[in-house]
Motif scaffolding. Structure first.
Motif, PDB file in Angstrom:
ATOM      1  N   LEU A 119     111.630-137.609 -12.464  1.00  0.00           N
ATOM      2  CA  LEU A 119     112.166-136.918 -11.250  1.00  0.00           C
ATOM      3  C   LEU A 119     112.284-135.574 -11.563  1.00  0.00           C
ATOM      4  O   LEU A 119     111.741-134.643 -10.766  1.00  0.00           O
ATOM      5  CB  LEU A 119     113.293-137.483 -10.515  1.00  0.00           C
ATOM      6  CG  LEU A 119     113.114-138.886  -9.849  1.00  0.00           C
ATOM      7  CD1 LEU A 119     114.335-139.308  -9.504  1.00  0.00           C
ATOM      8  CD2 LEU A 119     112.067-138.871  -8.631  1.00  0.00           C
ATOM      9  N   ILE A 120     112.870-135.253 -12.492  1.00  0.00           N
ATOM     10  CA  ILE A 120     113.377-133.708 -12.950  1.00  0.00           C
ATOM     11  C   ILE A 120     112.075-133.140 -13.566  1.00  0.00           C
ATOM     12  O   ILE A 120     111.885-131.958 -13.054  1.00  0.00           O
ATOM     13  CB  ILE A 120     114.643-133.720 -13.978  1.00  0.00           C
ATOM     14  CG1 ILE A 120     115.733-134.080 -12.990  1.00  0.00           C
ATOM     15  CG2 ILE A 120     114.557-132.361 -14.644  1.00  0.00           C
ATOM     16  CD1 ILE A 120     117.072-134.202 -14.056  1.00  0.00           C
TER      17      ILE A 120
ATOM     18  N   THR B  49     113.576-120.336 -12.007  1.00  0.00           N
ATOM     19  CA  THR B  49     112.432-121.039 -12.433  1.00  0.00           C
ATOM     20  C   THR B  49     111.863-122.166 -11.317  1.00  0.00           C
ATOM     21  O   THR B  49     110.841-122.364 -11.081  1.00  0.00           O
ATOM     22  CB  THR B  49     112.543-121.774 -13.887  1.00  0.00           C
ATOM     23  OG1 THR B  49     112.716-120.547 -14.625  1.00  0.00           O
ATOM     24  CG2 THR B  49     111.484-122.342 -14.220  1.00  0.00           C
ATOM     25  N   VAL B  50     112.861-122.999 -11.108  1.00  0.00           N
ATOM     26  CA  VAL B  50     112.829-123.954  -9.999  1.00  0.00           C
ATOM     27  C   VAL B  50     113.469-123.617  -8.807  1.00  0.00           C
ATOM     28  O   VAL B  50     114.480-123.119  -8.812  1.00  0.00           O
ATOM     29  CB  VAL B  50     113.428-125.234 -10.551  1.00  0.00           C
ATOM     30  CG1 VAL B  50     113.269-126.331  -9.451  1.00  0.00           C
ATOM     31  CG2 VAL B  50     112.461-125.688 -11.576  1.00  0.00           C
ATOM     32  N   LYS B  51     112.922-123.329  -7.710  1.00  0.00           N
ATOM     33  CA  LYS B  51     113.320-122.937  -6.394  1.00  0.00           C
ATOM     34  C   LYS B  51     113.421-124.290  -5.447  1.00  0.00           C
ATOM     35  O   LYS B  51     113.041-125.103  -5.339  1.00  0.00           O
ATOM     36  CB  LYS B  51     112.335-121.938  -5.683  1.00  0.00           C
ATOM     37  CG  LYS B  51     112.169-120.704  -6.554  1.00  0.00           C
ATOM     38  CD  LYS B  51     111.502-119.682  -5.766  1.00  0.00           C
ATOM     39  CE  LYS B  51     110.938-118.349  -6.487  1.00  0.00           C
ATOM     40  NZ  LYS B  51     111.786-118.087  -7.636  1.00  0.00           N
ATOM     41  N   ARG B  52     114.800-123.935  -4.774  1.00  0.00           N
ATOM     42  CA  ARG B  52     115.139-125.215  -3.745  1.00  0.00           C
ATOM     43  C   ARG B  52     114.319-124.777  -2.628  1.00  0.00           C
ATOM     44  O   ARG B  52     114.339-123.662  -2.086  1.00  0.00           O
ATOM     45  CB  ARG B  52     116.455-125.244  -3.581  1.00  0.00           C
ATOM     46  CG  ARG B  52     116.932-126.507  -2.932  1.00  0.00           C
ATOM     47  CD  ARG B  52     117.801-127.256  -3.704  1.00  0.00           C
ATOM     48  NE  ARG B  52     118.500-128.419  -2.757  1.00  0.00           N
ATOM     49  CZ  ARG B  52     119.507-128.916  -2.748  1.00  0.00           C
ATOM     50  NH1 ARG B  52     120.485-128.267  -3.553  1.00  0.00           N
ATOM     51  NH2 ARG B  52     119.855-129.874  -2.002  1.00  0.00           N
ATOM     52  N   VAL B  53     113.590-125.636  -1.932  1.00  0.00           N
ATOM     53  CA  VAL B  53     112.709-125.535  -0.546  1.00  0.00           C
ATOM     54  C   VAL B  53     113.313-126.598   0.221  1.00  0.00           C
ATOM     55  O   VAL B  53     113.696-127.846  -0.218  1.00  0.00           O
ATOM     56  CB  VAL B  53     111.148-125.691  -1.023  1.00  0.00           C
ATOM     57  CG1 VAL B  53     110.737-124.487  -1.909  1.00  0.00           C
ATOM     58  CG2 VAL B  53     110.829-126.799  -1.589  1.00  0.00           C
ATOM     59  N   LYS B  54     112.790-126.391   1.422  1.00  0.00           N
ATOM     60  CA  LYS B  54     113.104-127.339   2.486  1.00  0.00           C
ATOM     61  C   LYS B  54     112.354-128.556   2.332  1.00  0.00           C
ATOM     62  O   LYS B  54     110.976-128.257   1.935  1.00  0.00           O
ATOM     63  CB  LYS B  54     112.861-126.913   3.845  1.00  0.00           C
ATOM     64  CG  LYS B  54     113.971-125.818   4.343  1.00  0.00           C
ATOM     65  CD  LYS B  54     113.675-125.187   5.712  1.00  0.00           C
ATOM     66  CE  LYS B  54     114.758-124.467   6.040  1.00  0.00           C
ATOM     67  NZ  LYS B  54     114.847-123.923   7.576  1.00  0.00           N
ATOM     68  N   GLY B  55     112.616-129.571   2.734  1.00  0.00           N
ATOM     69  CA  GLY B  55     111.796-131.050   2.749  1.00  0.00           C
ATOM     70  C   GLY B  55     112.481-132.258   2.353  1.00  0.00           C
ATOM     71  O   GLY B  55     113.453-132.227   1.884  1.00  0.00           O
TER      72      GLY B  55
ATOM     73  N   ASP C 238     118.236-134.857  -3.760  1.00  0.00           N
ATOM     74  CA  ASP C 238     118.996-135.892  -3.071  1.00  0.00           C
ATOM     75  C   ASP C 238     118.544-137.239  -4.183  1.00  0.00           C
ATOM     76  O   ASP C 238     119.406-138.230  -4.485  1.00  0.00           O
ATOM     77  CB  ASP C 238     118.911-136.395  -1.973  1.00  0.00           C
ATOM     78  CG  ASP C 238     119.608-135.369  -0.818  1.00  0.00           C
ATOM     79  OD1 ASP C 238     120.421-134.393  -1.387  1.00  0.00           O
ATOM     80  OD2 ASP C 238     119.358-135.167   0.424  1.00  0.00           O
ATOM     81  N   ALA C 239     117.246-137.457  -4.307  1.00  0.00           N
ATOM     82  CA  ALA C 239     116.916-138.631  -5.180  1.00  0.00           C
ATOM     83  C   ALA C 239     117.430-138.650  -6.560  1.00  0.00           C
ATOM     84  O   ALA C 239     117.733-139.638  -7.041  1.00  0.00           O
ATOM     85  CB  ALA C 239     115.273-138.676  -4.896  1.00  0.00           C
ATOM     86  N   ILE C 240     117.315-137.564  -7.047  1.00  0.00           N
ATOM     87  CA  ILE C 240     117.734-137.155  -8.318  1.00  0.00           C
ATOM     88  C   ILE C 240     119.218-137.615  -8.586  1.00  0.00           C
ATOM     89  O   ILE C 240     119.840-138.166  -9.536  1.00  0.00           O
ATOM     90  CB  ILE C 240     117.451-135.626  -8.923  1.00  0.00           C
ATOM     91  CG1 ILE C 240     115.984-135.542  -9.097  1.00  0.00           C
ATOM     92  CG2 ILE C 240     118.386-135.199 -10.142  1.00  0.00           C
ATOM     93  CD1 ILE C 240     115.707-134.043  -9.269  1.00  0.00           C
ATOM     94  N   MET C 241     119.970-136.944  -7.742  1.00  0.00           N
ATOM     95  CA  MET C 241     121.245-137.205  -7.506  1.00  0.00           C
ATOM     96  C   MET C 241     121.582-138.756  -7.558  1.00  0.00           C
ATOM     97  O   MET C 241     122.558-139.236  -8.132  1.00  0.00           O
ATOM     98  CB  MET C 241     122.044-136.448  -6.449  1.00  0.00           C
ATOM     99  CG  MET C 241     122.082-134.789  -6.838  1.00  0.00           C
ATOM    100  SD  MET C 241     122.517-134.508  -8.526  1.00  0.00           S
ATOM    101  CE  MET C 241     124.110-134.833  -8.883  1.00  0.00           C
TER     102      MET C 241
END
Length: 70
Positions: free
Chosen positions: A17-18, A64-70, A33-36
């Motif tokens: 997942l990561i 480097t990794v951006k949090r986006v809606k979804g 959420d799936a990762i957690m």
């Protein structure tokens, strides 16, 4: 992780997942959420899982990794 050390099943799933989030350079809320959820499935975050989560957090913190809606 030490050379020759195998990932636990939950660590393998978490790593998949990561790595997907890293490859996309973005992570959605549902992916996060799936990762957690995977990390907390067995109510224990082992050293391997903690290292993976730290890597993701670091990449999110430096942009480097951006949090986006979804």
């Amino acid at each position: 992780m030490r050379p020759g050390e195998k990932l636990s099943k939950s660590s393998e799933k978490l790593a998949d997942l990561i790595h997907k989030a890293i490859a996309d350079c973005e992570i959605t809320s549902s992916e996060y959420d799936a990762i957690m959820k995977v990390a907390n499935e067995d109510h224990h975050i082992d050293r391997q899982e903690q290292n993976l989560l730290n890597q993701l957090q670091s990449l999110m913190a430096n942009g480097t990794v951006k949090r986006v809606k979804g």
